[in-house]
Design an enzyme around this catalytic site. Structure first.
Site, PDB file in Angstrom:
ATOM      1  N   ARG A 153      43.161  22.021  28.753  1.00 57.49           N
ATOM      2  CA  ARG A 153      41.949  21.962  29.690  1.00 57.49           C
ATOM      3  C   ARG A 153      42.313  21.532  31.077  1.00 57.49           C
ATOM      4  O   ARG A 153      41.297  21.736  31.892  1.00 57.49           O
ATOM      5  CB  ARG A 153      41.165  20.608  29.115  1.00 57.49           C
ATOM      6  CG  ARG A 153      40.473  21.187  27.615  1.00 57.49           C
ATOM      7  CD  ARG A 153      39.704  19.916  27.116  1.00 57.49           C
ATOM      8  NE  ARG A 153      40.598  18.762  26.991  1.00 57.49           N
ATOM      9  CZ  ARG A 153      40.330  17.733  26.093  1.00 57.49           C
ATOM     10  NH1 ARG A 153      39.151  17.795  25.455  1.00 57.49           N
ATOM     11  NH2 ARG A 153      41.072  16.834  25.897  1.00 57.49           N
TER      12      ARG A 153
ATOM     13  N   LYS B 135      50.775  17.051  12.464  1.00 53.37           N
ATOM     14  CA  LYS B 135      50.612  16.099  11.669  1.00 53.37           C
ATOM     15  C   LYS B 135      49.754  14.867  12.659  1.00 53.37           C
ATOM     16  O   LYS B 135      49.932  15.388  13.622  1.00 53.37           O
ATOM     17  CB  LYS B 135      51.638  15.198  10.792  1.00 53.37           C
ATOM     18  CG  LYS B 135      52.545  14.582  11.632  1.00 53.37           C
ATOM     19  CD  LYS B 135      53.379  13.584  10.963  1.00 53.37           C
ATOM     20  CE  LYS B 135      52.939  12.294  10.686  1.00 53.37           C
ATOM     21  NZ  LYS B 135      53.092  11.623  11.543  1.00 53.37           N
TER      22      LYS B 135
ATOM     23  N   HIS C  70      58.022  16.794  10.274  1.00 52.75           N
ATOM     24  CA  HIS C  70      59.538  17.414  10.892  1.00 52.75           C
ATOM     25  C   HIS C  70      60.584  16.493   9.850  1.00 52.75           C
ATOM     26  O   HIS C  70      61.798  17.106  10.056  1.00 52.75           O
ATOM     27  CB  HIS C  70      59.388  16.836  12.395  1.00 52.75           C
ATOM     28  CG  HIS C  70      59.618  15.093  12.476  1.00 52.75           C
ATOM     29  ND1 HIS C  70      58.578  14.581  12.370  1.00 52.75           N
ATOM     30  CD2 HIS C  70      60.680  14.505  12.726  1.00 52.75           C
ATOM     31  CE1 HIS C  70      59.008  13.295  12.760  1.00 52.75           C
ATOM     32  NE2 HIS C  70      60.101  13.272  12.924  1.00 52.75           N
TER      33      HIS C  70
ATOM     34  N   LYS D  73      65.017  17.538   8.623  1.00 48.22           N
ATOM     35  CA  LYS D  73      66.438  16.686   8.967  1.00 48.22           C
ATOM     36  C   LYS D  73      67.266  17.247   8.089  1.00 48.22           C
ATOM     37  O   LYS D  73      67.115  17.589   7.002  1.00 48.22           O
ATOM     38  CB  LYS D  73      65.884  15.221   8.827  1.00 48.22           C
ATOM     39  CG  LYS D  73      64.959  14.603   9.771  1.00 48.22           C
ATOM     40  CD  LYS D  73      65.095  13.480  10.143  1.00 48.22           C
ATOM     41  CE  LYS D  73      63.881  13.034  10.940  1.00 48.22           C
ATOM     42  NZ  LYS D  73      64.474  12.028  12.318  1.00 48.22           N
TER      43      LYS D  73
ATOM     44  N   GLU E  40      61.598   1.382  11.754  1.00 44.62           N
ATOM     45  CA  GLU E  40      61.904   1.738  13.232  1.00 44.62           C
ATOM     46  C   GLU E  40      61.865   0.571  14.046  1.00 44.62           C
ATOM     47  O   GLU E  40      61.310  -0.586  13.641  1.00 44.62           O
ATOM     48  CB  GLU E  40      60.762   2.736  13.362  1.00 44.62           C
ATOM     49  CG  GLU E  40      60.365   3.769  12.853  1.00 44.62           C
ATOM     50  CD  GLU E  40      59.320   4.851  13.120  1.00 44.62           C
ATOM     51  OE1 GLU E  40      59.523   5.572  14.104  1.00 44.62           O
ATOM     52  OE2 GLU E  40      58.123   4.607  12.852  1.00 44.62           O
TER      53      GLU E  40
ATOM     54  N   ASP F  69      50.290   7.392   8.743  1.00 46.40           N
ATOM     55  CA  ASP F  69      51.327   7.563   9.747  1.00 46.40           C
ATOM     56  C   ASP F  69      52.608   8.364   8.946  1.00 46.40           C
ATOM     57  O   ASP F  69      52.996   9.229   9.668  1.00 46.40           O
ATOM     58  CB  ASP F  69      51.718   6.868  10.964  1.00 46.40           C
ATOM     59  CG  ASP F  69      52.615   7.302  11.895  1.00 46.40           C
ATOM     60  OD1 ASP F  69      52.359   8.133  12.312  1.00 46.40           O
ATOM     61  OD2 ASP F  69      53.289   6.508  12.605  1.00 46.40           O
TER      62      ASP F  69
ATOM     63  N   HIS G 264      56.103  11.925   5.559  1.00 47.55           N
ATOM     64  CA  HIS G 264      57.568  11.978   5.674  1.00 47.55           C
ATOM     65  C   HIS G 264      58.120  11.326   4.373  1.00 47.55           C
ATOM     66  O   HIS G 264      58.735  11.951   3.839  1.00 47.55           O
ATOM     67  CB  HIS G 264      57.920  11.194   6.705  1.00 47.55           C
ATOM     68  CG  HIS G 264      57.292  11.855   8.041  1.00 47.55           C
ATOM     69  ND1 HIS G 264      57.249  12.883   8.432  1.00 47.55           N
ATOM     70  CD2 HIS G 264      57.305  10.853   9.101  1.00 47.55           C
ATOM     71  CE1 HIS G 264      56.719  12.751   9.739  1.00 47.55           C
ATOM     72  NE2 HIS G 264      56.627  11.760  10.108  1.00 47.55           N
TER      73      HIS G 264
ATOM     74  N   LYS H 257      57.288  -0.454  11.633  1.00 47.17           N
ATOM     75  CA  LYS H 257      57.396  -0.540  13.122  1.00 47.17           C
ATOM     76  C   LYS H 257      57.980  -1.946  13.641  1.00 47.17           C
ATOM     77  O   LYS H 257      57.751  -2.884  13.045  1.00 47.17           O
ATOM     78  CB  LYS H 257      56.354  -0.206  13.827  1.00 47.17           C
ATOM     79  CG  LYS H 257      55.427   1.085  13.487  1.00 47.17           C
ATOM     80  CD  LYS H 257      56.077   2.067  14.613  1.00 47.17           C
ATOM     81  CE  LYS H 257      55.176   3.452  14.296  1.00 47.17           C
ATOM     82  NZ  LYS H 257      56.123   4.531  15.084  1.00 47.17           N
TER      83      LYS H 257
HETATM   84  C1  BG6 Z   1      56.335  10.333  13.413  1.00 48.44           C
HETATM   85  C2  BG6 Z   1      55.265   9.183  13.532  1.00 48.44           C
HETATM   86  O1  BG6 Z   1      55.640  11.364  12.509  1.00 48.44           O
HETATM   87  O2  BG6 Z   1      57.560  10.009  13.335  1.00 48.44           O
HETATM   88  C3  BG6 Z   1      56.055   8.160  14.365  1.00 48.44           C
HETATM   89  O3  BG6 Z   1      54.054   9.342  13.936  1.00 48.44           O
HETATM   90  C4  BG6 Z   1      57.345   7.823  14.059  1.00 48.44           C
HETATM   91  O4  BG6 Z   1      55.114   6.955  14.462  1.00 48.44           O
HETATM   92  C5  BG6 Z   1      58.168   9.224  14.019  1.00 48.44           C
HETATM   93  O5  BG6 Z   1      57.817   7.162  15.296  1.00 48.44           O
HETATM   94  C6  BG6 Z   1      59.563   9.006  13.607  1.00 48.44           C
HETATM   95  O6  BG6 Z   1      60.219  10.075  13.635  1.00 48.44           O
HETATM   96  P1  BG6 Z   1      61.888   9.946  13.661  1.00 48.44           P
HETATM   97  O7  BG6 Z   1      62.432  11.445  13.780  1.00 48.44           O
HETATM   98  O8  BG6 Z   1      62.089   9.413  15.125  1.00 48.44           O
HETATM   99  O9  BG6 Z   1      62.294   9.189  12.487  1.00 48.44           O
END
Ligand code: BG6
Length: 485
Positions: A53, A153, A183, A187, A221, A240, A245, A338
């Site tokens: 935009r 996502k 994603h 990996k 994390e 999330d 994942h 987190k």
């Molecule tokens: C994302 C989440 O899909 O994956 C994030 O929205 C998260 O909250 C991230 O931090 C972690 O990805 P990776 O590859 O760093 O483990």
């Protein structure tokens, strides 16, 4: 995940990024396209069309992306950037309403490539508008080329919204044109699960309830919500990372062997069988928790964009069960949070102890553990019992370790590089099909229903809430700690 070299299928395409001025484009998409370009895996006549935009033009976008690239890649090379930069174009437009999409269609006509990839690097509430906009300009179908739609996502907010989004997508695109991103599937360790299980004769025979006591899947994390307070408030840890994942990893651990890994649907058929057989075991025992401030680190409720009385969980631990012949009676314990002590993502298969201890029980024999590590240092460790040197029959723990780093000459690619390459090559194996996403939402629904209760708490920088330990201790088990079991 093609079994052959797909270089000959790399198309001369237009790669359209909706939301090109956003964070994902700067941090992940551009660096991945640049890495593919540098290694010659993008067609030399392919173009990138950024859509947003903001009031930009080609030069302003190029400058902006160049600056982002310098910040996000370690080995920036000005010559290859100059070459890629010249192929970047900008189209300004809103996400709803037809005008921008008409300009986009005209630009794509002018640039030439008949193969198009449309990537939604935008907030999820824009996905349906983008699909309608593309449809209004006749872009989902085209003569003389493929049209692929990539959806980031989160895919929906719950089962009902995911179904509705799937219905909108499939009104205008064919399932074979849609690439839903997760994603974690790209990996190396996630992909290697397939090779480990089905490329060796050694592991698969013990891969069942006969030998496995339970499975643990952890995604811990160290980072917090990274300025995404608004998003996280409406998401929380279950939406999330559990729904996508963690359940995808679980499906890869538990699936039956497909006939071929070059056939995306054969792989996804097997994963969806697992996801449909999956349910939350005693959701009332699941743990939802939120981090509180500690040692100078802000608590979740003090983060920007977060309600001071928020109940959004930043940590969850839950047990799942699979109603299948192979897995009946084997709990899958899944946890993520987190602001934990360290970043660790791993899958641990905990084997049963031997049926009889012939060493007179001097020390209780621990079950062997196969640890598949995604972060840090992707690799695999097998921990088992061995004799400690000496005259006594003393038993201790040893480890066989394989680490990607240092073993293969090639570096481990970033997940987005693998995903974008697969989209270009038209290989959907590492992407979620509509039925998988819906089965995942069904499996986490009982956890989402717990959402209104006040969460437990844990200090930022800790190992997580004590309640998560109790989840396993109650049944005589404990969470794996790297190096300690
Ligand atoms: C994302 C989440 O899909 O994956 C994030 O929205 C998260 O909250 C991230 O931090 C972690 O990805 P990776 O590859 O760093 O483990």
């Amino acid at each position: 995940m093609l079994a052959y070299d797909p270089m000959d299928r790399i198309p001369r395409c237009a790669f359209v990024i909706f939301g090109v001025t956003g964070d994902l484009a700067a941090r992940k998409l551009l660096p991945a396209l640049y890495a593919l370009h540098r290694s010659g895996r993008i067609h030399e006549e392919a173009v990138i069309v950024g859509y947003a935009r903001s009031d930009l033009d080609d030069d302003a976008l190029r400058e902006r992306l160049g600056a982002a690239l310098r910040e996000h890649v370690d080995d920036f090379d000005a010559r290859s950037w100059t070459d890629l930069e010249a192929r970047i174009h900008f189209v300004r437009g809103e996400y709803d309403g037809p005008d921008g999409y008409e300009r986009l269609a005209a630009k794509l006509d002018e640039l030439g490539p008949g193969d198009h990839i449309y990537y939604t690097s935008t907030p999820p509430e824009t996905y349906e508008s983008i699909v309608h906009g593309l449809a209004s300009a006749g872009l989902p179908r085209g003569e003389g080329g493929f049209r692929r739609l990539v959806i980031e996502k989160p895919f929906g907010h719950d089962l009902a919204s995911a179904r509705s989004l799937n219905a909108t997508l499939l009104d205008h695109f064919d399932e074979s044109q849609v690439f839903r991103i997760d994603h974690y599937l790209a990996k190396e360790t996630a992909q290697n699960l397939a090779v480990l299980r089905f490329g060796n004769a050694f592991f698969e025979p013990v891969w069942s309830s006969r030998y496995i006591d339970h499975v643990q899947i952890t995604m811990a994390e160290q980072i917090g919500i990274e300025g995404r307070g608004d998003f996280y408030e409406s998401s929380g840890v279950v939406r999330d990372v559990f729904q996508n994942h963690l359940l995808q990893l679980l499906a890869l651990v538990a699936m039956e062997p497909p006939a071929s890994f070059s056939d995306a649907n054969a792989v996804r058929d097997e994963k969806v069988k697992v996801l449909r057989a999956l349910s939350c075991l005693s959701p009332e025992n699941a743990v939802l928790a939120q981090y509180v401030g500690s040692e100078g680190v802000l608590g979740y409720q003090q983060e920007e964009g977060v309600a001071r009385d928020s109940r959004t969980p930043t940590y969850a631990a839950a047990a799942f069960e699979l109603r299948t012949w192979r897995w009946a009676g084997v709990p899958f314990y899944v946890r993520s949070g987190k602001r934990l002590e360290a970043k660790v993502s791993e899958i641990v298969l905990v084997f049963k102890t031997p049926p009889h201890d012939p060493f007179d029980g001097v020390k209780p024999l621990a079950g062997d553990r196969l640890v598949l590590r995604l972060v840090p240092d992707e690799g695999i460790s097998l921990r088992f019992n061995a004799k400690i040197p000496g005259q006594a029959m003393d038993v201790g723990r040893v480890s066989l370790d394989f680490a990607y780093r240092g073993h293969f000459e090639r570096p481990v690619p970033d997940a987005y590089e693998t995903l974008l390459f697969d989209i270009l090559a038209g290989d959907a194996t590492l992407f979620m099909r509509a039925d998988e996403v819906e089965a995942q939402w069904s499996a986490v629904a009982p956890l989402l229903e717990l959402g209104d209760a006040p969460p437990a708490t844990y200090p930022a920088g800790s190992l997580g809430p004590a309640e998560a330990n109790a989840l396993l201790e109650r049944v005589g088990r404990r969470w794996h700690r790297p190096g300690s079991d």
